[in-house]
Design a protein around this motif. Structure first.
Motif, short mmCIF file in Angstrom:
data_model
loop_
_atom_site.label_atom_id
_atom_site.label_comp_id
_atom_site.label_asym_id
_atom_site.label_seq_id
_atom_site.Cartn_x
_atom_site.Cartn_y
_atom_site.Cartn_z
N ASP A 150 0.87 -1.18 0.00
CA ASP A 150 0.00 0.00 0.00
C ASP A 150 0.91 1.23 0.00
N ILE A 151 0.96 1.94 -1.12
CA ILE A 151 1.83 3.11 -1.25
C ILE A 151 0.98 4.36 -1.17
N GLN A 152 1.24 5.17 -0.16
CA GLN A 152 0.60 6.48 -0.01
C GLN A 152 1.58 7.54 -0.47
N VAL A 153 1.09 8.46 -1.30
CA VAL A 153 1.92 9.55 -1.80
C VAL A 153 1.51 10.83 -1.08
N ALA A 154 2.48 11.50 -0.47
CA ALA A 154 2.23 12.74 0.26
C ALA A 154 2.65 13.93 -0.60
N THR A 155 1.70 14.80 -0.92
CA THR A 155 1.96 16.03 -1.65
C THR A 155 1.88 17.19 -0.67
N PRO A 156 2.21 18.42 -1.07
CA PRO A 156 2.07 19.56 -0.16
C PRO A 156 0.62 19.81 0.28
N TYR A 157 -0.35 19.20 -0.41
CA TYR A 157 -1.75 19.47 -0.12
C TYR A 157 -2.46 18.32 0.59
N GLY A 158 -1.86 17.15 0.61
CA GLY A 158 -2.49 16.00 1.23
C GLY A 158 -1.90 14.72 0.70
N GLY A 159 -2.55 13.61 1.00
CA GLY A 159 -2.03 12.31 0.59
C GLY A 159 -3.06 11.51 -0.18
N PHE A 160 -2.59 10.61 -1.04
CA PHE A 160 -3.50 9.77 -1.81
C PHE A 160 -2.85 8.41 -2.02
N ALA A 161 -3.69 7.43 -2.37
CA ALA A 161 -3.22 6.08 -2.64
C ALA A 161 -2.73 5.99 -4.08
N LEU A 162 -1.48 5.57 -4.26
CA LEU A 162 -0.92 5.48 -5.61
C LEU A 162 -1.73 4.53 -6.48
N LEU A 163 -2.17 3.40 -5.92
CA LEU A 163 -2.90 2.42 -6.71
C LEU A 163 -4.18 3.04 -7.29
N GLU A 164 -4.82 3.89 -6.52
CA GLU A 164 -6.03 4.55 -7.01
C GLU A 164 -5.73 5.43 -8.22
N ARG A 165 -4.61 6.16 -8.17
CA ARG A 165 -4.25 7.01 -9.29
C ARG A 165 -3.88 6.19 -10.52
N LEU A 166 -3.19 5.08 -10.31
CA LEU A 166 -2.83 4.22 -11.44
C LEU A 166 -4.07 3.62 -12.09
N ARG A 167 -5.06 3.25 -11.30
CA ARG A 167 -6.27 2.64 -11.84
C ARG A 167 -7.16 3.66 -12.54
N SER A 168 -7.22 4.88 -12.01
CA SER A 168 -8.13 5.89 -12.55
C SER A 168 -7.50 6.70 -13.69
N GLY A 169 -6.18 6.66 -13.78
CA GLY A 169 -5.50 7.50 -14.75
C GLY A 169 -5.27 8.91 -14.27
N GLY A 170 -5.64 9.20 -13.03
CA GLY A 170 -5.41 10.55 -12.51
C GLY A 170 -6.25 10.87 -11.29
N ARG A 171 -7.56 10.71 -11.38
CA ARG A 171 -8.46 11.14 -10.31
C ARG A 171 -8.23 10.33 -9.03
N VAL A 172 -8.11 11.04 -7.91
CA VAL A 172 -7.87 10.39 -6.63
C VAL A 172 -8.69 11.05 -5.53
N LEU A 173 -8.85 10.32 -4.45
CA LEU A 173 -9.42 10.88 -3.23
C LEU A 173 -8.25 11.42 -2.42
N LEU A 174 -8.11 12.74 -2.39
CA LEU A 174 -6.99 13.38 -1.69
C LEU A 174 -7.37 13.58 -0.23
N LYS A 175 -6.58 13.03 0.68
CA LYS A 175 -6.82 13.18 2.11
C LYS A 175 -6.07 14.42 2.59
N THR A 176 -6.81 15.42 3.04
CA THR A 176 -6.22 16.68 3.47
C THR A 176 -6.45 16.89 4.96
N ASP A 177 -5.87 17.97 5.50
CA ASP A 177 -6.07 18.29 6.90
C ASP A 177 -7.50 18.69 7.20
N HIS A 178 -8.28 18.98 6.16
CA HIS A 178 -9.66 19.44 6.34
C HIS A 178 -10.67 18.46 5.76
#
Length: 218
Positions: free
Chosen positions: A174-202
């Motif tokens: 399970d690879i989580q990618v942390a960006t300056p705005y939040g984190g997302f699951a890499l597998l989700e991005r690979l499967r969708s081609g881009g769209r992800v559920l970004l987990k943010t502080d809010h």
């Protein structure tokens, strides 16, 4: 291990409390929480900034159902260990009793490949927790949780390697990618081609570009 830092700890960091009883005095702790055990057991930093000036943390018990989220004052932190520190010092090689576990064997097998590729990565989840303290919560069927810090979009070569590892590894990664705005699951991005559920502080929301996030229109 780092002493209490000047900057607030980041999500997935592990923190130890100077005085657990005082630090958690305002929290309605569940019965399974052992305050004496927290003298040498870390809490995990969460994403939740509903209390400005406080650090959101999670406590974990012996089972998956035993999870509890609360907040602590930054001054309550005695020590911080990041997922990247665990990876950089190859913490698993200091714990030979864990090397029989499939997740740890896989970690040892891929660490140099990740470093050689220039990926800024660390060990999170149950593996990171178990490597940071004397309490092992891993078992034979445990996933391997990795954290990749990425201030900018991942290079094509990095995506290719990470996708290959997720596809071919004998243990689920399970690879989580942390960006300056939040984190997302890499597998989700690979499967969708881009769209992800970004987990943010809010809170989480769908977006097409986790490095330039704006909510999806549909």
């Amino acid at each position: 291990m780092s002493p209490h830092p000047l900057a607030p700890p980041a999500p997935h960091d592990l923190v130890w409390l100077d005085d657990p009883a005082s630090a958690l005095a305002r929290a309605a702790l569940p019965a399974w929480v052992s305050l004496p055990a927290l003298d040498d057991t870390p809490l995990v930093v969460r994403r939740d900034r509903r209390r400005p000036g406080e650090i959101p943390v999670g406590l974990r018990g012996r089972t998956r159902a035993e999870r509890f989220g609360t907040w602590i004052a930054p001054s309550a932190i005695r020590m911080v260990v990041t997922p990247m520190e665990l990876a950089a010092r190859r913490a698993w090689r200091l714990r030979p009793e864990l090397m029989a576990l499939p997740a740890i064997r896989l970690l040892d097998a891929i660490a140099d490949r990740l470093d050689d590729a220039g990926i800024h990565w660390g060990v999170a989840g149950s593996a990171g927790f178990s490597l940071a303290c004397a309490r092992n919560v891993l078992h034979a069927d445990s996933d391997l949780d990795l954290l990749v810090n990425a201030d900018r979009p991942l290079a094509a070569s990095h995506l290719k390697l990470l996708a290959e590892l997720q596809r071919a590894a004998p243990v689920r990664i399970d690879i989580q990618v942390a960006t300056p705005y939040g984190g997302f699951a890499l597998l989700e991005r690979l499967r969708s081609g881009g769209r992800v559920l970004l987990k943010t502080d809010h809170g989480p929301y769908l977006c097409d570009d986790p490095w330039q996030p704006s909510p999806c229109k549909s």
